[in-house]
Design an enzyme around this catalytic site. Sequence first.
Site, PDB file in Angstrom:
ATOM      1  N   SER A 107      53.323  32.401  47.479  1.00 25.51           N
ATOM      2  CA  SER A 107      52.840  32.033  48.660  1.00 25.51           C
ATOM      3  C   SER A 107      53.667  31.872  49.806  1.00 25.51           C
ATOM      4  O   SER A 107      54.806  31.444  49.559  1.00 25.51           O
ATOM      5  CB  SER A 107      51.971  30.826  48.518  1.00 25.51           C
ATOM      6  OG  SER A 107      51.483  30.079  49.814  1.00 25.51           O
ATOM      7  N   GLN A 128      52.759  37.005  49.390  1.00 23.54           N
ATOM      8  CA  GLN A 128      51.663  36.583  50.231  1.00 23.54           C
ATOM      9  C   GLN A 128      51.983  36.278  51.583  1.00 23.54           C
ATOM     10  O   GLN A 128      52.668  35.084  51.825  1.00 23.54           O
ATOM     11  CB  GLN A 128      50.689  35.442  49.493  1.00 23.54           C
ATOM     12  CG  GLN A 128      49.394  35.142  50.473  1.00 23.54           C
ATOM     13  CD  GLN A 128      49.859  33.967  51.293  1.00 23.54           C
ATOM     14  OE1 GLN A 128      50.705  33.128  51.030  1.00 23.54           O
ATOM     15  NE2 GLN A 128      48.922  33.678  52.320  1.00 23.54           N
ATOM     16  N   TYR A 130      50.808  34.548  55.255  1.00 20.63           N
ATOM     17  CA  TYR A 130      49.969  34.271  56.606  1.00 20.63           C
ATOM     18  C   TYR A 130      50.731  34.686  57.928  1.00 20.63           C
ATOM     19  O   TYR A 130      51.824  34.702  58.011  1.00 20.63           O
ATOM     20  CB  TYR A 130      49.920  32.929  56.412  1.00 20.63           C
ATOM     21  CG  TYR A 130      49.217  32.153  55.472  1.00 20.63           C
ATOM     22  CD1 TYR A 130      47.711  32.496  55.295  1.00 20.63           C
ATOM     23  CD2 TYR A 130      49.356  31.254  54.533  1.00 20.63           C
ATOM     24  CE1 TYR A 130      46.845  31.943  54.405  1.00 20.63           C
ATOM     25  CE2 TYR A 130      48.939  30.802  53.388  1.00 20.63           C
ATOM     26  CZ  TYR A 130      47.403  31.070  53.395  1.00 20.63           C
ATOM     27  OH  TYR A 130      46.669  30.368  52.379  1.00 20.63           O
ATOM     28  N   THR A 156      46.616  37.380  53.778  1.00 20.94           N
ATOM     29  CA  THR A 156      45.798  36.548  53.452  1.00 20.94           C
ATOM     30  C   THR A 156      44.787  36.829  54.913  1.00 20.94           C
ATOM     31  O   THR A 156      45.409  36.515  56.113  1.00 20.94           O
ATOM     32  CB  THR A 156      45.969  35.193  53.312  1.00 20.94           C
ATOM     33  OG1 THR A 156      46.594  35.160  51.956  1.00 20.94           O
ATOM     34  CG2 THR A 156      44.623  34.282  53.220  1.00 20.94           C
ATOM     35  N   LYS A 252      43.428  40.179  51.362  1.00 22.95           N
ATOM     36  CA  LYS A 252      42.762  39.033  50.543  1.00 22.95           C
ATOM     37  C   LYS A 252      41.943  38.229  51.448  1.00 22.95           C
ATOM     38  O   LYS A 252      42.283  37.976  52.514  1.00 22.95           O
ATOM     39  CB  LYS A 252      43.887  38.163  50.020  1.00 22.95           C
ATOM     40  CG  LYS A 252      43.422  37.147  49.270  1.00 22.95           C
ATOM     41  CD  LYS A 252      44.618  36.089  48.596  1.00 22.95           C
ATOM     42  CE  LYS A 252      44.362  34.916  47.931  1.00 22.95           C
ATOM     43  NZ  LYS A 252      43.778  33.917  48.620  1.00 22.95           N
ATOM     44  N   HIS A 276      38.680  32.170  49.099  1.00 22.98           N
ATOM     45  CA  HIS A 276      39.852  31.356  49.188  1.00 22.98           C
ATOM     46  C   HIS A 276      39.590  30.199  47.995  1.00 22.98           C
ATOM     47  O   HIS A 276      39.719  29.046  48.333  1.00 22.98           O
ATOM     48  CB  HIS A 276      40.140  30.856  50.451  1.00 22.98           C
ATOM     49  CG  HIS A 276      41.556  30.606  50.655  1.00 22.98           C
ATOM     50  ND1 HIS A 276      42.501  31.626  51.538  1.00 22.98           N
ATOM     51  CD2 HIS A 276      42.529  29.658  50.513  1.00 22.98           C
ATOM     52  CE1 HIS A 276      43.494  31.017  51.771  1.00 22.98           C
ATOM     53  NE2 HIS A 276      43.495  29.683  50.909  1.00 22.98           N
ATOM     54  N   ARG A 279      37.582  26.911  49.433  1.00 26.83           N
ATOM     55  CA  ARG A 279      38.474  26.027  50.283  1.00 26.83           C
ATOM     56  C   ARG A 279      38.380  26.587  52.098  1.00 26.83           C
ATOM     57  O   ARG A 279      39.011  25.870  52.626  1.00 26.83           O
ATOM     58  CB  ARG A 279      40.023  26.478  49.862  1.00 26.83           C
ATOM     59  CG  ARG A 279      40.362  25.993  48.581  1.00 26.83           C
ATOM     60  CD  ARG A 279      41.682  26.648  48.137  1.00 26.83           C
ATOM     61  NE  ARG A 279      42.815  25.644  48.824  1.00 26.83           N
ATOM     62  CZ  ARG A 279      43.372  24.266  48.133  1.00 26.83           C
ATOM     63  NH1 ARG A 279      42.535  23.998  47.033  1.00 26.83           N
ATOM     64  NH2 ARG A 279      44.239  23.973  48.867  1.00 26.83           N
ATOM     65  N   ASP A 307      38.891  37.167  43.301  1.00 22.98           N
ATOM     66  CA  ASP A 307      39.321  35.917  42.804  1.00 22.98           C
ATOM     67  C   ASP A 307      38.335  34.985  43.142  1.00 22.98           C
ATOM     68  O   ASP A 307      37.374  35.101  43.723  1.00 22.98           O
ATOM     69  CB  ASP A 307      40.770  35.195  43.247  1.00 22.98           C
ATOM     70  CG  ASP A 307      40.819  34.996  44.814  1.00 22.98           C
ATOM     71  OD1 ASP A 307      39.720  34.405  45.310  1.00 22.98           O
ATOM     72  OD2 ASP A 307      41.908  34.970  45.452  1.00 22.98           O
ATOM     73  N   ILE A 310      37.510  31.971  38.590  1.00 29.04           N
ATOM     74  CA  ILE A 310      37.779  32.390  37.301  1.00 29.04           C
ATOM     75  C   ILE A 310      38.304  31.314  36.140  1.00 29.04           C
ATOM     76  O   ILE A 310      39.610  30.817  36.773  1.00 29.04           O
ATOM     77  CB  ILE A 310      38.464  33.669  37.188  1.00 29.04           C
ATOM     78  CG1 ILE A 310      37.598  34.745  37.739  1.00 29.04           C
ATOM     79  CG2 ILE A 310      39.030  34.057  35.757  1.00 29.04           C
ATOM     80  CD1 ILE A 310      38.184  36.006  37.845  1.00 29.04           C
ATOM     81  N   ARG A 311      37.757  30.711  35.275  1.00 31.79           N
ATOM     82  CA  ARG A 311      38.509  29.771  34.798  1.00 31.79           C
ATOM     83  C   ARG A 311      38.438  30.092  33.243  1.00 31.79           C
ATOM     84  O   ARG A 311      38.799  29.443  32.218  1.00 31.79           O
ATOM     85  CB  ARG A 311      37.527  28.290  34.812  1.00 31.79           C
ATOM     86  CG  ARG A 311      37.486  27.906  35.904  1.00 31.79           C
ATOM     87  CD  ARG A 311      38.730  27.129  36.724  1.00 31.79           C
ATOM     88  NE  ARG A 311      38.377  26.637  37.962  1.00 31.79           N
ATOM     89  CZ  ARG A 311      38.274  27.244  39.274  1.00 31.79           C
ATOM     90  NH1 ARG A 311      38.741  28.731  39.075  1.00 31.79           N
ATOM     91  NH2 ARG A 311      37.949  26.668  40.176  1.00 31.79           N
TER      92      ARG A 311
HETATM   93  C1  GLV Z   1      46.435  27.288  51.412  1.00 34.08           C
HETATM   94  O1  GLV Z   1      46.379  28.531  51.123  1.00 34.08           O
HETATM   95  C2  GLV Z   1      45.147  26.468  51.064  1.00 34.08           C
HETATM   96  O2  GLV Z   1      43.942  26.894  50.577  1.00 34.08           O
HETATM   97  O3  GLV Z   1      45.493  25.274  51.177  1.00 34.08           O
END
Ligand code: GLV
Length: 387
Positions: A107, A128, A130, A156, A252, A276, A279, A307, A310-311
């Site tokens: 990340s 990845q 940002y 992302t 993504k 995400h 989130r 994504d 998935i667990r």
């Molecule tokens: C960052 O990618 C977050 O979701 O905190």
Amino acid sequence: MPVITTIDDLKRLHKRRAPKMFYDYAESGSWTEQTFRENSTDFDLIRLRQRVAVDMSDRSTAATLIGTDVAMPLALAPVGLTGMQCADGEIKAARAAEKFGVPYTLSTMSICSIEDVAAHTTQPFWFQLYVMQDEEFVDNIIARAKKAGCSALVLTLDLQILGQRHKDLKNGLTAPPKLTIPTMINLATKWHWGLGMLQTKRRFFGNIVGHAKGVGDASSLSSWTNEQFDLRLDWDKIAKLKEKWGGKLILKGILDAEDAKKAAAIGADAIIVSNHGGRQLDGALSAIRVLPSIAAAVGDRIEVHMDSGIRSGQDMLKALALGAKGVHIGRAYIYGLGAMGEAGVSKALEIIHKELDVTMALCGRRDVRALDRDVLLVPQDFEGSWA
Ligand code: GLV
């Protein structure tokens, strides 16, 4: 040491061993957490079709993701602050991924830097990005990822503004943690974590500190995103970034077939159907619910990954059967990392692989690349009729 047989076992250990603010950071969704919850509970609505008297020998989970051979079609997703779940967390996760034979994605908001992860691994990893307002920073980080030999850029698209996760505000999340009284009380019970942190220098956002200008509080994810993320990101900018990068590009955060078509039109190599991990936009549909329509819209033109939620290897099989060519896991390996470091990430991968392999066999299938909807029993209204 307890006997660990599930991702949930790792989660319990992670909760016990990592400081509350970092466990909570991983285990949060935005606002009411409806999307975060439904990402997992929607998988439970889908059932499997048991088949018998089928040759189960010589099974294979090997596949390719954007042209790279993988032991199973799964990648470790980028997770911010991974190196706060456990000292040197990004290096440990990348090493476990390379031993297993799956890609690791670093990340932008990692603790270990791109250069540091490259120096401690032997296989190329994915990076990845940002997109920030500061173009010089973006150019520079792309050049750093190229120099480190990263084999794909994962851009992302669903986080220009940070979704609000209440627990992070209540816990005063920073990296490294600020030593308030409640934090110190909590850290007093996390001695194993603390010992690791005392022995490493990697305690700050390694890709940012020393590389970015004008950041008010470089230890706070929320101030950094508020000040720096590019609110004007659009498809033209994405096309320019693609040129600048010049290598494999994965987009993504796609949750809508119209956006998936745009991603295919600009010539990206893959998309990740994702919200995400619940989130960002609370109230969005779970990723598994939208996956079939997106795969139907663009699956013949671009690699579709997914994504969010998935667990288990069974979840993975369901996503592959509904049209994903590969899946990415975030929390499932972070639990392992927070529980037992590198060995915990390897454990998470082994658990998922075994569940995938045995489920495939009991569904009468031998090749992960040939999974299709026929292995599933999907409720008729699963995708829902939303207007
Ligand atoms: C960052 O990618 C977050 O979701 O905190």
